[in-house]
Design a protein around this motif. Structure first.
Motif, PDB file in Angstrom:
ATOM      1  N   GLU A 198       0.709  -1.400   0.112  1.00  0.00           N
ATOM      2  CA  GLU A 198       0.043   0.146   0.258  1.00  0.00           C
ATOM      3  C   GLU A 198       0.976   1.377  -0.328  1.00  0.00           C
ATOM      4  O   GLU A 198       0.380   2.513  -0.141  1.00  0.00           O
ATOM      5  CB  GLU A 198      -0.743   0.417   0.874  1.00  0.00           C
ATOM      6  N   THR A 199       2.409   0.799   0.078  1.00  0.00           N
ATOM      7  CA  THR A 199       2.899   2.265   0.098  1.00  0.00           C
ATOM      8  C   THR A 199       3.358   3.015  -1.125  1.00  0.00           C
ATOM      9  O   THR A 199       3.536   2.252  -2.270  1.00  0.00           O
ATOM     10  CB  THR A 199       4.365   2.397   0.651  1.00  0.00           C
ATOM     11  N   GLU A 200       2.758   5.026  -1.181  1.00  0.00           N
ATOM     12  CA  GLU A 200       3.316   5.439  -2.776  1.00  0.00           C
ATOM     13  C   GLU A 200       4.633   5.176  -2.309  1.00  0.00           C
ATOM     14  O   GLU A 200       5.101   6.047  -0.902  1.00  0.00           O
ATOM     15  CB  GLU A 200       2.520   6.508  -2.325  1.00  0.00           C
ATOM     16  N   ILE A 201       5.651   5.240  -3.492  1.00  0.00           N
ATOM     17  CA  ILE A 201       6.781   5.409  -3.749  1.00  0.00           C
ATOM     18  C   ILE A 201       7.116   6.451  -4.188  1.00  0.00           C
ATOM     19  O   ILE A 201       7.002   6.739  -5.564  1.00  0.00           O
ATOM     20  CB  ILE A 201       7.588   3.972  -3.301  1.00  0.00           C
ATOM     21  N   ARG A 202       8.106   7.677  -4.946  1.00  0.00           N
ATOM     22  CA  ARG A 202       8.770   8.389  -4.977  1.00  0.00           C
ATOM     23  C   ARG A 202       9.508   8.731  -5.178  1.00  0.00           C
ATOM     24  O   ARG A 202      11.302   8.657  -4.558  1.00  0.00           O
ATOM     25  CB  ARG A 202       7.886  10.232  -4.740  1.00  0.00           C
ATOM     26  N   VAL A 203      10.792   8.040  -6.283  1.00  0.00           N
ATOM     27  CA  VAL A 203      11.940   8.445  -6.554  1.00  0.00           C
ATOM     28  C   VAL A 203      11.970   9.952  -7.446  1.00  0.00           C
ATOM     29  O   VAL A 203      11.663  10.351  -8.058  1.00  0.00           O
ATOM     30  CB  VAL A 203      12.692   7.267  -7.231  1.00  0.00           C
ATOM     31  N   VAL A 204      13.413  10.323  -6.187  1.00  0.00           N
ATOM     32  CA  VAL A 204      13.377  12.263  -6.833  1.00  0.00           C
ATOM     33  C   VAL A 204      15.281  11.806  -7.055  1.00  0.00           C
ATOM     34  O   VAL A 204      15.750  11.078  -6.344  1.00  0.00           O
ATOM     35  CB  VAL A 204      13.264  13.449  -6.360  1.00  0.00           C
ATOM     36  N   TYR A 205      15.542  12.870  -8.043  1.00  0.00           N
ATOM     37  CA  TYR A 205      17.065  13.274  -8.682  1.00  0.00           C
ATOM     38  C   TYR A 205      17.111  14.555  -8.576  1.00  0.00           C
ATOM     39  O   TYR A 205      16.425  14.964  -9.799  1.00  0.00           O
ATOM     40  CB  TYR A 205      17.585  12.373  -9.604  1.00  0.00           C
ATOM     41  N   VAL A 206      18.127  15.378  -7.383  1.00  0.00           N
ATOM     42  CA  VAL A 206      18.080  16.938  -7.903  1.00  0.00           C
ATOM     43  C   VAL A 206      18.436  17.177  -8.926  1.00  0.00           C
ATOM     44  O   VAL A 206      20.268  16.733  -8.976  1.00  0.00           O
ATOM     45  CB  VAL A 206      18.133  17.547  -7.072  1.00  0.00           C
ATOM     46  N   VAL A 207      18.440  17.928  -9.952  1.00  0.00           N
ATOM     47  CA  VAL A 207      18.999  18.165 -10.880  1.00  0.00           C
ATOM     48  C   VAL A 207      20.070  19.890 -10.327  1.00  0.00           C
ATOM     49  O   VAL A 207      18.925  20.499 -10.034  1.00  0.00           O
ATOM     50  CB  VAL A 207      18.740  18.559 -12.464  1.00  0.00           C
ATOM     51  N   ASP A 208      21.461  19.821 -10.187  1.00  0.00           N
ATOM     52  CA  ASP A 208      21.822  21.270  -9.070  1.00  0.00           C
ATOM     53  C   ASP A 208      21.866  21.962 -10.136  1.00  0.00           C
ATOM     54  O   ASP A 208      23.313  22.208 -10.731  1.00  0.00           O
ATOM     55  CB  ASP A 208      22.886  21.233  -8.841  1.00  0.00           C
ATOM     56  N   ARG A 209      21.342  23.200  -9.831  1.00  0.00           N
ATOM     57  CA  ARG A 209      21.864  24.160 -11.361  1.00  0.00           C
ATOM     58  C   ARG A 209      22.003  25.252 -10.763  1.00  0.00           C
ATOM     59  O   ARG A 209      22.543  26.458 -11.337  1.00  0.00           O
ATOM     60  CB  ARG A 209      19.613  25.201 -12.271  1.00  0.00           C
ATOM     61  N   THR A 259      17.400  22.459  -8.121  1.00  0.00           N
ATOM     62  CA  THR A 259      17.001  23.802  -7.926  1.00  0.00           C
ATOM     63  C   THR A 259      16.998  24.657  -8.571  1.00  0.00           C
ATOM     64  O   THR A 259      16.834  24.969  -9.811  1.00  0.00           O
ATOM     65  CB  THR A 259      18.371  23.374  -6.927  1.00  0.00           C
ATOM     66  N   ASP A 260      16.754  25.862  -7.894  1.00  0.00           N
ATOM     67  CA  ASP A 260      16.736  27.451  -8.341  1.00  0.00           C
ATOM     68  C   ASP A 260      17.449  27.262  -9.017  1.00  0.00           C
ATOM     69  O   ASP A 260      18.998  27.052  -8.492  1.00  0.00           O
ATOM     70  CB  ASP A 260      15.701  28.546  -7.141  1.00  0.00           C
ATOM     71  N   ILE A 261      18.021  28.423  -9.689  1.00  0.00           N
ATOM     72  CA  ILE A 261      19.413  28.840 -10.650  1.00  0.00           C
ATOM     73  C   ILE A 261      20.073  29.445 -10.093  1.00  0.00           C
ATOM     74  O   ILE A 261      21.129  29.761  -9.379  1.00  0.00           O
ATOM     75  CB  ILE A 261      19.662  29.891 -11.509  1.00  0.00           C
ATOM     76  N   SER A 262      19.463  30.281  -8.470  1.00  0.00           N
ATOM     77  CA  SER A 262      20.167  31.181  -7.341  1.00  0.00           C
ATOM     78  C   SER A 262      20.029  30.827  -6.030  1.00  0.00           C
ATOM     79  O   SER A 262      18.892  30.396  -6.010  1.00  0.00           O
ATOM     80  CB  SER A 262      20.174  32.813  -7.363  1.00  0.00           C
ATOM     81  N   ALA A 263      20.433  30.855  -4.877  1.00  0.00           N
ATOM     82  CA  ALA A 263      19.620  31.246  -3.762  1.00  0.00           C
ATOM     83  C   ALA A 263      19.035  29.995  -3.561  1.00  0.00           C
ATOM     84  O   ALA A 263      18.482  29.316  -3.038  1.00  0.00           O
ATOM     85  CB  ALA A 263      19.287  32.275  -3.664  1.00  0.00           C
ATOM     86  N   ASP A 264      20.029  28.361  -3.698  1.00  0.00           N
ATOM     87  CA  ASP A 264      19.367  27.207  -3.339  1.00  0.00           C
ATOM     88  C   ASP A 264      20.036  26.357  -3.199  1.00  0.00           C
ATOM     89  O   ASP A 264      21.374  26.237  -3.618  1.00  0.00           O
ATOM     90  CB  ASP A 264      18.268  26.625  -4.797  1.00  0.00           C
ATOM     91  N   ASP A 265      19.917  25.555  -2.803  1.00  0.00           N
ATOM     92  CA  ASP A 265      20.999  23.536  -2.768  1.00  0.00           C
ATOM     93  C   ASP A 265      20.203  22.424  -2.996  1.00  0.00           C
ATOM     94  O   ASP A 265      19.259  22.729  -2.768  1.00  0.00           O
ATOM     95  CB  ASP A 265      21.649  23.550  -1.658  1.00  0.00           C
ATOM     96  N   ALA A 269      15.707  22.386  -2.127  1.00  0.00           N
ATOM     97  CA  ALA A 269      14.639  21.368  -2.889  1.00  0.00           C
ATOM     98  C   ALA A 269      14.206  20.210  -2.750  1.00  0.00           C
ATOM     99  O   ALA A 269      13.523  19.841  -2.742  1.00  0.00           O
ATOM    100  CB  ALA A 269      16.286  21.710  -4.359  1.00  0.00           C
ATOM    101  N   LEU A 270      15.003  19.097  -2.024  1.00  0.00           N
ATOM    102  CA  LEU A 270      14.806  18.235  -2.293  1.00  0.00           C
ATOM    103  C   LEU A 270      13.606  18.066  -0.858  1.00  0.00           C
ATOM    104  O   LEU A 270      12.389  17.602  -1.501  1.00  0.00           O
ATOM    105  CB  LEU A 270      15.919  16.911  -1.658  1.00  0.00           C
TER     106      LEU A 270
END
Length: 332
Positions: A198-209, A259-265, A269-270
């Motif tokens: 029953e578990t919902e699973i989400r897989v993410v990869y953060v594109v670091d812009r 991530t946002d282009i500036s002031a983010d990491d 984002a994650l």
């Protein structure tokens, strides 16, 4: 007040658990969270460390101060933390044990002492609370958490202070953060043991812009490389998850996050994505590869642990070799 009932067997993949506690509110949250795992057949050890007062007051002897009283108070604090956690685990089916580590008698620091205890107990999971602000007396602060994540012989769940653990067992929404490294895939394999059909699973990869490694490399080229790597990483993670019998293919989704282009990491984002998706657990590898970014900006996993409002499971690639009964777990 309604009495809590025993936790049903829905996280049976972990049989030997070490709950690390001190006398802080964060440890209270971790103890309540540990009820999810306190099932029949589980050995749960509550471990507390009594600090050695001598390093805390190195000039006490010169000032004629008696550290015996301070040591007694530290021992009492550790024993009280164990007792309170044991009370939080009352009415569960697990076999609950306790272990007090006195650093005045044993050499080393808190992280090494807890890691050694986990090794001696053949633990396949450690649980601990962490505060997002440093304190002067308690030891479960982010620096200890980061060091322990490097030393732990098994997967580790970090529970933030103020976290309210739901009454029901199991996890409804698990978010896996991958970066294409063997460490992140080890995190997928071990974290999947917590899933049910029953578990919902989400897989993410953060594109670091938000990071430029060189002025001479166009940012679009870096983004393209990150996107290609990310697509491969989430596809491989999804494939691994969908091959398990306790995971339903229809409940697995995979996405790139930027991530946002500036002031983010990456960590922020994650966490934004986890919050928007209403995740109740984040799973990620620790001290995996982030290349030059990690050298300059530190461990992404450590920063997530210091910011997250929900539990975070940290896994290293070596943990996959230690976790016993892989086949029976994946079948559960």
């Amino acid at each position: 007040m309604e009495m809590e009932t025993d936790v049903p067997p829905r996280t049976s993949g972990f049989k030997r658990i070490v709950l690390c506690v001190d006398a802080s509110d964060a440890s209270h949250c971790a103890a309540r969270f540990a009820r999810r795992f306190a099932q029949h057949g589980v050995e749960l050890t509550i471990a507390a460390v009594a600090l050695d007062p001598r390093p805390l007051a190195p000039h006490a002897a010169l000032a004629g101060l008696d550290l015996g009283v301070a040591r007694s108070e530290l021992l009492d604090d550790a024993q009280r933390a164990i007792a309170e956690s044991k009370s939080a685990l009352a009415n569960t089916a697990a076999s609950v044990r306790e272990h007090l580590i006195d650093l005045a008698k044993e050499n080393g620091d808190v992280a090494h002492a807890l890691a050694d205890k986990a090794k001696a107990a053949h633990a396949d999971l450690m649980i601990l609370g962490t505060r997002q602000h440093h304190g002067l007396v308690r030891w479960l602060d982010p620096s200890v958490t980061d060091r322990l994540s490097q030393l732990a012989p098994c997967a580790m769940v970090v529970v933030p202070d103020k976290y309210e653990s739901p009454r029901e067992a199991g996890f409804q929404r698990i978010l896996f953060a991958v970066d294409g490294s063997p460490t992140s895939y080890a995190a997928v394999n071990i974290g999947a043991l917590l899933a049910t059909p029953e578990t919902e699973i989400r897989v993410v990869y953060v594109v670091d812009r938000a990071i430029r490694y060189s002025e001479f490399v166009p940012m679009t080229l870096l983004e393209d490389a990150f996107v290609k790597e990310g697509e491969l990483a989430i596809a491989e993670a999804a494939r691994r998850l969908e091959s398990l019998r306790n995971v339903t293919r229809a409940h697995v989704s995979a996405n790139l996050v930027s991530t946002d282009i500036s002031a983010d990491d990456v960590s922020h984002a994650l966490l934004r994505d986890a919050e928007r998706w209403n995740a109740d657990l984040i799973v990620m590898g620790t001290h995996g590869r982030r290349g030059v970014a990690r050298a300059f900006f530190g461990s992404v996993a450590n920063r997530v642990a210091g910011l997250a409002r929900i539990p975070l499971m940290l896994v290293r690639d070596q943990h996959e070799e230690i976790t016993p009964d892989r086949e029976s777990k994946n079948a559960s």
